[in-house]
Design an enzyme around this catalytic site. Sequence first.
Site, PDB file in Angstrom:
ATOM      1  N   CYS A   1       0.837  -1.211   0.000  1.00  0.00           N
ATOM      2  CA  CYS A   1       0.000   0.000   0.000  1.00  0.00           C
ATOM      3  C   CYS A   1       0.871   1.261   0.000  1.00  0.00           C
ATOM      4  O   CYS A   1       1.566   1.524  -0.968  1.00  0.00           O
ATOM      5  CB  CYS A   1      -0.983  -0.044   1.166  1.00  0.00           C
ATOM      6  SG  CYS A   1      -2.295   1.184   1.012  1.00  0.00           S
TER       7      CYS A   1
ATOM      8  N   HIS B   1      -3.852  -4.897  -0.154  1.00  0.00           N
ATOM      9  CA  HIS B   1      -3.419  -5.443   1.134  1.00  0.00           C
ATOM     10  C   HIS B   1      -3.520  -6.965   1.114  1.00  0.00           C
ATOM     11  O   HIS B   1      -4.594  -7.505   1.385  1.00  0.00           O
ATOM     12  CB  HIS B   1      -4.298  -4.888   2.259  1.00  0.00           C
ATOM     13  CG  HIS B   1      -4.037  -3.455   2.557  1.00  0.00           C
ATOM     14  ND1 HIS B   1      -3.031  -3.041   3.397  1.00  0.00           N
ATOM     15  CD2 HIS B   1      -4.620  -2.327   2.099  1.00  0.00           C
ATOM     16  CE1 HIS B   1      -3.018  -1.721   3.461  1.00  0.00           C
ATOM     17  NE2 HIS B   1      -3.977  -1.260   2.679  1.00  0.00           N
TER      18      HIS B   1
ATOM     19  N   GLU C   1      -2.538  -8.954   3.276  1.00  0.00           N
ATOM     20  CA  GLU C   1      -2.855  -9.434   4.628  1.00  0.00           C
ATOM     21  C   GLU C   1      -4.336  -9.328   4.952  1.00  0.00           C
ATOM     22  O   GLU C   1      -4.792  -9.848   5.961  1.00  0.00           O
ATOM     23  CB  GLU C   1      -2.009  -8.664   5.658  1.00  0.00           C
ATOM     24  CG  GLU C   1      -2.462  -7.241   5.984  1.00  0.00           C
ATOM     25  CD  GLU C   1      -2.071  -6.191   4.942  1.00  0.00           C
ATOM     26  OE1 GLU C   1      -1.622  -6.569   3.838  1.00  0.00           O
ATOM     27  OE2 GLU C   1      -2.238  -4.988   5.237  1.00  0.00           O
TER      28      GLU C   1
END
Lengths: 250, 192
Positions: free
Chosen positions: B76, B174, B176
């Site tokens: 990001c 992202h 994650e």
Amino acid sequence: MLKRRIIPCLDIRDGRTVKGINFVNIIDAGDPVALARSYAEQGADELVFLDITATIEKRKAFAGLVERIAAEINIPFTVGGGINNVDDVAVLIKAGADKITINSSAVKRPDLIKEIASEFGSQCVVVAIDTKFTEDGWKVFVNGGRMITPFKTVPWAKKAEELGAGEILLTSMNTDGTKSGFSLDITAEVSRKVNIPVIASGGAGTMQHFRDVFFNTGCSAALAASIFHFGEINIQDLKKYLKSENIAVR
Amino acid sequence: MIAIVKYNAGNIRSVQNAVSRLGFESRITDDPAELMSAEKVIFPGVGEAGSAMAYLRKSGLDRIIPEIKVPVLGICLGLQLLCRHSEESDTECLGVFDADVKLFPPVDKIPHMGWNDFITVKGKLFKNVSKDDNVYYVHSYYAEISSQTTATCEYIVPFSAAMNRNNFHATQFHPEKSALVGETILRNFLQL
């Protein structure tokens, strides 16, 4: 193409999910993490956890739950309930929350939006607006919908955006709990007037209600609670249906 | 040991959680020696480019990060800071990637927030990932497409979803927070 999001909302009291559920694959139905994981596996795009615990002491334990959620869940999640200042936010963000949501505290002190946004970024500030149609048009309510405010809904949403909100969670009290469908008119108007994503909430009863709110308004996401908790609508089935209706979903 | 760069940007904890769900140990650190001796480095970030770069300069990390020789993954804001320049606060960035970072034109909702698929994907990070897979984005600025772009996405304009130059990899989305697809991409990086 950017997808419309489906967001289950979980009410948490004293660290447990409040509403019952009937999923066969969940051993402990009251455990928010187990329920959250099940939603994530079904294809939920995000999750919202609202802490409705009454006391401040017990609220502190909420951060512990947020830590467990963050450790186990691989999709974004928002937490809210009882946030009054930047310190409250810091605890939750540090515990691993992606976004926080504020409602009454933002109406009482709009600068709170700015303070949180400048400390943690706009992307993490979801301003929740409870709205109801009155003889004076759509008005903002606070304290769980018990108290009317002088604010009109659209100007307040615009003001929240101006102050740094990253998203608006718009709940129509006229339809909330009725399972009669989302309030399309106010959802469409707020979505049109602000340039940040709007999450529609209140009134979901059938899969077609989701199709209708996505088809007829510019909302980015739709949120619901009980129909998911009670297994009336399975998220995977809902998304299959929305795809067949040409709504872009993941 | 996987090192996660510690600086004044959020989201570090969720990156560490995701890495540990995949069975890897990690350490959040801003110690240059630890960053240089790690097996891999993750450079995450949600925040504002100007203050993030100011912090990196103050702590000397602006000189350390471009010198890392092991695989690096920017996420990001991490991707944007690895570019040349960002329109956000008119910020000179680290210049690893030959691309500039621009603000989305205000013709649709900003930030670009939510799940989006790819226009193109290539490279090691995307093994077992198809262009129809969706990943989670939250950003108002984007890196323009350059020769180092390995995946593209479109929101208002086409932009770099992922970039790679030598040992430097980066994703605008992202991983994650991107469910199983994100786990695959993160695992691909951790197994480089």
